[in-house]
Design a protein around this motif. Structure first.
Motif, short mmCIF file in Angstrom:
data_model
loop_
_atom_site.label_atom_id
_atom_site.label_comp_id
_atom_site.label_asym_id
_atom_site.label_seq_id
_atom_site.Cartn_x
_atom_site.Cartn_y
_atom_site.Cartn_z
N ALA A 78 0.95 -1.33 0.38
CA ALA A 78 0.03 0.19 0.29
C ALA A 78 0.84 1.36 -0.37
O ALA A 78 0.43 2.38 -0.72
N ALA A 79 1.90 1.16 0.61
CA ALA A 79 2.61 2.42 1.36
C ALA A 79 3.97 2.48 0.01
O ALA A 79 4.86 3.59 0.25
N HIS A 80 4.54 1.57 -0.66
CA HIS A 80 5.26 1.11 -2.08
C HIS A 80 6.77 1.08 -0.53
O HIS A 80 7.41 1.97 -0.91
N THR A 81 6.61 0.84 0.23
CA THR A 81 7.80 0.58 0.91
C THR A 81 8.46 -1.02 1.00
O THR A 81 7.31 -1.57 1.14
N VAL A 82 10.07 -0.74 2.10
CA VAL A 82 10.22 -2.01 1.94
C VAL A 82 10.79 -1.94 3.06
O VAL A 82 11.75 -0.85 3.76
N THR A 83 10.97 -2.46 4.23
CA THR A 83 11.55 -2.67 5.88
C THR A 83 12.11 -3.96 5.59
O THR A 83 11.40 -5.58 6.07
N ILE A 84 13.49 -3.88 6.91
CA ILE A 84 13.69 -5.07 7.35
C ILE A 84 14.31 -4.85 8.01
O ILE A 84 14.81 -4.32 9.18
N GLN A 85 13.96 -5.35 9.43
CA GLN A 85 14.22 -5.23 10.75
C GLN A 85 13.31 -3.81 10.67
O GLN A 85 14.13 -3.32 12.19
N GLN A 86 12.12 -3.30 11.10
CA GLN A 86 11.66 -2.36 10.85
C GLN A 86 12.65 -1.51 10.23
O GLN A 86 12.10 -0.38 10.69
N GLU A 87 13.40 -1.78 10.01
CA GLU A 87 14.36 -0.33 9.29
C GLU A 87 13.99 0.01 8.09
O GLU A 87 13.23 -0.89 7.10
N LEU A 88 13.53 0.97 7.54
CA LEU A 88 13.55 1.35 6.32
C LEU A 88 14.72 1.51 5.12
O LEU A 88 15.64 1.67 5.53
N ILE A 89 13.77 0.74 4.25
CA ILE A 89 15.75 0.17 2.71
C ILE A 89 15.08 1.38 2.21
O ILE A 89 13.66 1.23 1.18
N GLU A 90 15.81 2.88 1.67
CA GLU A 90 15.34 3.64 0.54
C GLU A 90 15.05 2.57 -0.93
O GLU A 90 17.07 2.72 -1.43
N LEU A 91 14.91 2.14 -1.28
CA LEU A 91 14.65 1.51 -3.21
C LEU A 91 14.20 2.93 -4.04
O LEU A 91 13.18 3.34 -3.36
N THR A 92 14.83 2.31 -4.93
CA THR A 92 14.27 3.45 -6.77
C THR A 92 12.59 2.64 -6.99
O THR A 92 12.56 1.40 -6.42
N PRO A 93 11.94 3.07 -7.06
CA PRO A 93 10.79 2.73 -7.94
C PRO A 93 10.74 1.40 -8.64
O PRO A 93 10.92 0.81 -8.25
N ARG A 94 12.26 1.48 -9.74
CA ARG A 94 12.53 0.48 -10.18
C ARG A 94 12.67 -1.02 -9.43
O ARG A 94 12.27 -2.30 -9.77
N GLU A 95 14.21 -0.52 -8.29
CA GLU A 95 14.21 -1.02 -7.85
C GLU A 95 13.23 -1.97 -6.77
O GLU A 95 12.88 -3.40 -6.82
N TYR A 96 11.69 -1.55 -6.07
CA TYR A 96 11.23 -1.60 -5.35
C TYR A 96 10.04 -2.80 -6.90
O TYR A 96 9.41 -3.70 -6.08
N LYS A 97 9.86 -2.15 -7.50
CA LYS A 97 9.00 -3.42 -8.50
C LYS A 97 10.13 -4.66 -9.13
O LYS A 97 9.80 -5.33 -8.62
N LEU A 98 11.50 -4.18 -9.64
CA LEU A 98 11.29 -5.47 -9.10
C LEU A 98 11.84 -6.31 -8.02
O LEU A 98 11.44 -7.80 -7.86
N LEU A 99 11.60 -6.18 -6.53
CA LEU A 99 11.47 -6.78 -5.63
C LEU A 99 10.86 -7.43 -5.55
O LEU A 99 10.07 -8.46 -5.10
#
Length: 244
Positions: free
Chosen positions: A157-178
């Motif tokens: 929904a927010a188009h965000t990624v977290t690992i151990q509750q830490e926000l990972i800064e991804l570009t839109p393309r990197e997010y879509k790939l993941l």
């Protein structure tokens, strides 16, 4: 100093930056793209490009390599650290090694001078459709539930990624790939499939851009979890391996 040309029609929503120190080439590009209604901005020095992108709303970069101040290679490398903006390299350097380097640094397309201006117009349109139609569409879609892989959470929904509750800064393309990997767990995806799913079926460039983006994604995610990993399938593509 940068120069401006304001377009009209539906394409005026898109601003294109022309970075080339040849005034003839710049004027030729301006003539053809302005006829299609694009808003244009141009500069003749590589050192002007990143400040202009930071201060202006630019949607696509036409980038020469042999620029004064900062060459196109460095501009491309630096821009990819901060943005997924489409980059079309437009240069006299036409050797296969130069093309490989351009795509390796994150360019979306590569044309060699002299070029057909009508083909340039078509490629620009294709890059803009692919880059921005997805962005508009995903905002209109109802987001499914978040995806959880051990300590990594993908909030669709927010188009965000977290690992151990830490926000990972991804570009839109990197997010879509993941997200594409996450939607196909334990499935081998070849480079062409990833190009179609992440870059779009009308992508003109080489599949090396997949490897470069995967490398950046791995670096940002650090792959510290023993539960999931992005594995290279030699000679084929990649697999998002989940579980033991």
């Amino acid at each position: 100093m940068p120069t401006y040309a304001t377009g009209d029609g539906h394409n005026s929503d898109f601003t294109i930056l022309i970075a080339d120190d040849d005034p003839y080439i710049t004027e030729l590009i301006r003539l053809y793209l302005s006829n299609k209604g694009y808003t244009l901005l141009s500069c003749a020095s590589g050192s002007e490009v990143l400040p202009l992108i930071r201060s202006s709303r630019i949607h696509l970069l036409l980038l020469d390599i042999m620029l004064p101040g900062l060459d196109g290679w460095e501009v491309c490398r630096s821009l990819r650290e901060m943005s997924d903006m489409p980059i079309l390299m437009l240069t006299a350097k036409g050797e296969s090694e130069d093309k490989a380097l351009g795509f390796g640094l994150g360019a979306d397309d590569y044309m060699v001078k002299p070029f057909d201006p009508n083909e340039l117009v078509m490629r620009v349109g294709s890059l803009l459709r692919r880059a921005y139609t997805y962005t508009q569409t995903r905002r209109q879609m109802a987001a499914p539930a978040p995806l959880q892989f051990d300590t990594m959470r993908i909030d669709t929904a927010a188009h965000t990624v977290t690992i151990q509750q830490e926000l990972i800064e991804l570009t839109p393309r990197e997010y879509k790939l993941l997200l594409t990997f996450a939607n196909h767990p334990n499935q081998v995806l070849d480079r062409q499939q990833l190009l179609d799913l992440v870059w779009g079926g009308d992508y003109f460039g080489e599949d090396r851009v997949v490897d470069v983006t995967v490398k950046r994604l791995r670096h940002k995610l650090s792959e510290e979890s023993g539960y999931w990993s992005i594995e290279t399938v030699r000679g084929t593509g990649y697999k998002f391996k989940v579980g033991g």
